[in-house]
Write a protein that holds these residues in place. Structure first.
Motif, short mmCIF file in Angstrom:
data_model
loop_
_atom_site.label_atom_id
_atom_site.label_comp_id
_atom_site.label_asym_id
_atom_site.label_seq_id
_atom_site.Cartn_x
_atom_site.Cartn_y
_atom_site.Cartn_z
N UNK A 142 -66.38 -52.34 51.01
CA UNK A 142 -67.83 -52.53 50.89
C UNK A 142 -68.58 -51.24 51.19
N UNK A 143 -68.16 -50.55 52.24
CA UNK A 143 -68.80 -49.29 52.60
C UNK A 143 -68.59 -48.24 51.51
N UNK A 144 -67.38 -48.17 51.01
CA UNK A 144 -67.05 -47.22 49.95
C UNK A 144 -67.85 -47.53 48.69
N UNK A 145 -67.97 -48.81 48.37
CA UNK A 145 -68.72 -49.23 47.18
C UNK A 145 -70.19 -48.82 47.27
N UNK A 146 -70.80 -49.04 48.44
CA UNK A 146 -72.21 -48.67 48.60
C UNK A 146 -72.38 -47.16 48.54
N UNK A 147 -71.44 -46.41 49.11
CA UNK A 147 -71.51 -44.96 49.02
C UNK A 147 -71.46 -44.50 47.57
N UNK A 148 -70.55 -45.06 46.79
CA UNK A 148 -70.44 -44.69 45.39
C UNK A 148 -71.70 -45.07 44.62
N UNK A 149 -72.23 -46.24 44.94
CA UNK A 149 -73.44 -46.72 44.27
C UNK A 149 -74.64 -45.83 44.55
N UNK A 150 -74.76 -45.35 45.78
CA UNK A 150 -75.91 -44.53 46.18
C UNK A 150 -75.67 -43.03 46.00
N UNK A 179 -76.99 -32.53 60.02
CA UNK A 179 -76.27 -31.42 59.37
C UNK A 179 -75.97 -31.76 57.91
N UNK A 180 -75.60 -33.02 57.68
CA UNK A 180 -75.32 -33.46 56.31
C UNK A 180 -76.55 -33.27 55.44
N UNK A 181 -77.69 -33.69 55.94
CA UNK A 181 -78.94 -33.54 55.18
C UNK A 181 -79.30 -32.06 55.00
N UNK A 182 -79.11 -31.29 56.06
CA UNK A 182 -79.45 -29.86 56.01
C UNK A 182 -78.70 -29.15 54.89
N UNK A 183 -77.48 -29.59 54.62
CA UNK A 183 -76.67 -28.97 53.56
C UNK A 183 -76.96 -29.57 52.18
N UNK A 184 -77.98 -30.42 52.10
CA UNK A 184 -78.38 -30.96 50.81
C UNK A 184 -77.65 -32.21 50.38
N UNK A 185 -76.89 -32.81 51.28
CA UNK A 185 -76.14 -34.02 50.96
C UNK A 185 -76.95 -35.26 51.34
N UNK A 186 -76.51 -36.40 50.83
CA UNK A 186 -77.25 -37.65 51.02
C UNK A 186 -76.63 -38.50 52.11
N UNK A 187 -77.51 -39.03 52.96
CA UNK A 187 -77.10 -39.94 54.03
C UNK A 187 -77.69 -41.32 53.74
N UNK A 188 -76.87 -42.35 53.88
CA UNK A 188 -77.34 -43.72 53.73
C UNK A 188 -77.12 -44.46 55.05
N UNK A 189 -78.22 -44.96 55.61
CA UNK A 189 -78.15 -45.86 56.76
C UNK A 189 -78.19 -47.27 56.21
N UNK A 219 -71.74 -57.87 48.99
CA UNK A 219 -70.81 -58.96 49.28
C UNK A 219 -69.55 -58.83 48.43
N UNK A 220 -69.72 -58.43 47.16
CA UNK A 220 -68.60 -58.24 46.26
C UNK A 220 -68.55 -56.77 45.84
N UNK A 221 -67.80 -55.95 46.53
CA UNK A 221 -67.80 -54.51 46.24
C UNK A 221 -67.22 -54.19 44.87
N UNK A 222 -67.85 -53.24 44.20
CA UNK A 222 -67.38 -52.75 42.90
C UNK A 222 -67.07 -51.27 43.05
N UNK A 223 -65.80 -50.90 42.89
CA UNK A 223 -65.39 -49.52 43.09
C UNK A 223 -65.15 -48.83 41.76
#
Length: 366
Positions: free
Chosen positions: A139-147, A230-240, A27-31
């Motif tokens: 908010x999306x950017x904040x969750x990506x950074x957090x995860x 493809x993202x996962x195959x290359x060892x990167x993280x996906x967040x749904x 709700x309150x993104x922290x970047x």
């Protein structure tokens, strides 16, 4: 009957537990940083959606963003509406799509052209029929950074106007929370446990380029899922993520659009597997279409506990609707929703077997 009721209780418990592994946008993104975000929108004959989408983009509170829109050879008034709605706002760039190459899917090619013009550290692909709250980008950017993720995606809340939309569209959330083990999807690189939604996909740009971008899935009708794999195959993280409190979408305005839209993705979405299709038909027929008939029998025969399975299917559907910001009363339609989902799957499978093309926005795909 006791075993049948017990199975439905297990289903309800599973959905509730599975949902715990679906993170919501903060709700309150922290970047931790203020990177440039390129918001990329493919448009083909989207005249009706231009004004509201541009309003969402203009109202965004994230200050370090560029907005790039591709008019993909529209034959309606999309271009005129874009020019009118954008006016002199320098944050916007309008591109004109080139001819679709042989073998490419239209939306995939549009996304490929968009990313070529982008300068952002992050690329946010957004469909033209999406509307979002002012803080949704940060908010999306904040969750990506957090995860620590390289891709964030999610299914919006759906505005379901046509009747067929009320049946089919809410099932997208149900399928995710029921069939997808979200712990595997969000906390492992296991490719089979992957879901994604092209309406809202935010990539870390360098990782996107390393996987080959949309070129890597140029011929896919379910490019969102395939590019996430493809993202996962290359060892990167996906967040749904659960993005429903900040992002909304009206996917279709007519019943015909609903049918065509689901038809092209239904069978392809399960890998064109007749075995999986048959299993789904049997499963939903037994556990979600049968219960109202049992309830009617119980009601007229005095065996009132026969009503319980239907009530439990409604409870499952209601819980999903509650956590995904959907209309609660649609939960009572779960038997019709399951039947509609199976009907479109059977027809999609039939077209595939007969090598008949799928149609979408004036283009045809095999």
């Amino acid at each position: 009957m006791a075993i049948y009721i017990g199975i439905h209780l297990f289903f309800l418990a599973w959905i509730i537990i599975n949902r715990l592994f679906l993170p919501a946008l903060p709700k309150q993104p922290q970047l931790s940083a203020d990177p440039l975000v390129s918001v990329l929108v493919p448009m083909r004959n989207e005249e009706r959606n231009v004004e509201v989408l541009i309003k969402s983009l203009k109202n965004s509170t994230y200050g370090h963003a560029e907005f790039i829109i591709l008019n993909d050879q529209s034959t309606d008034g999309t271009q005129a509406e874009l020019e009118r709605a954008i006016a002199e706002d320098s944050r916007f760039t309008i591109l004109h799509g080139t001819q679709l190459p042989d073998g490419w899917v239209g939306k995939v090619h549009a996304c490929h052209q968009l990313q070529q013009a982008a300068s952002g550290d992050y690329l946010l692909f957004v469909d033209a029929d999406v509307r979002f709250r002012p803080k949704a980008i940060e908010q999306s950017l904040s969750l990506m950074q957090q995860k620590g993720a390289q891709l964030l995606t999610g299914f919006p809340a759906f505005d379901v106007a046509p009747f067929l939309s009320k049946l089919l569209v809410p099932m997208l959330h149900f399928v995710i929370l029921f069939h997808l083990p979200l712990a595997l999807a969000n906390y492992t690189k296991f490719k089979a446990a992957t879901a994604a939604n092209g309406m809202w996909m935010m990539f870390e740009s360098r990782s996107y380029q390393k996987i080959g971008g949309h070129t890597a899935v140029y011929d896919s009708l379910v490019e969102d899922v395939h590019i996430a794999r493809k993202v996962k195959k290359h060892g990167f993280k996906v967040v749904l993520a659960n993005i429903t409190m900040s992002v909304k979408c009206r996917m279709y305005t007519t019943n015909a659009e609903v049918w065509e839209g689901f038809l092209k993705n239904s069978y392809a979405g399960i890998g064109r597997s007749p075995v999986i299709a048959t299993a789904l038909i049997l499963f939903y027929s037994i556990f979600y279409i049968l219960p109202p008939f049992l309830a009617l029998y119980g009601l007229f025969s005095g065996f009132y506990w026969w009503i319980v399975p239907y009530l439990l299917t409604v409870a499952q559907r209601w819980y999903v609707d509650m956590v995904t910001n959907q209309r609660w009363y649609l939960s009572f339609l779960i038997p019709l929703q399951a039947a509609a989902m199976l009907a479109v799957l059977v027809e999609s499978m039939r077209k595939s077997f007969k090598k008949q093309p799928y149609s979408w926005k004036g283009r045809h795909y095999s």
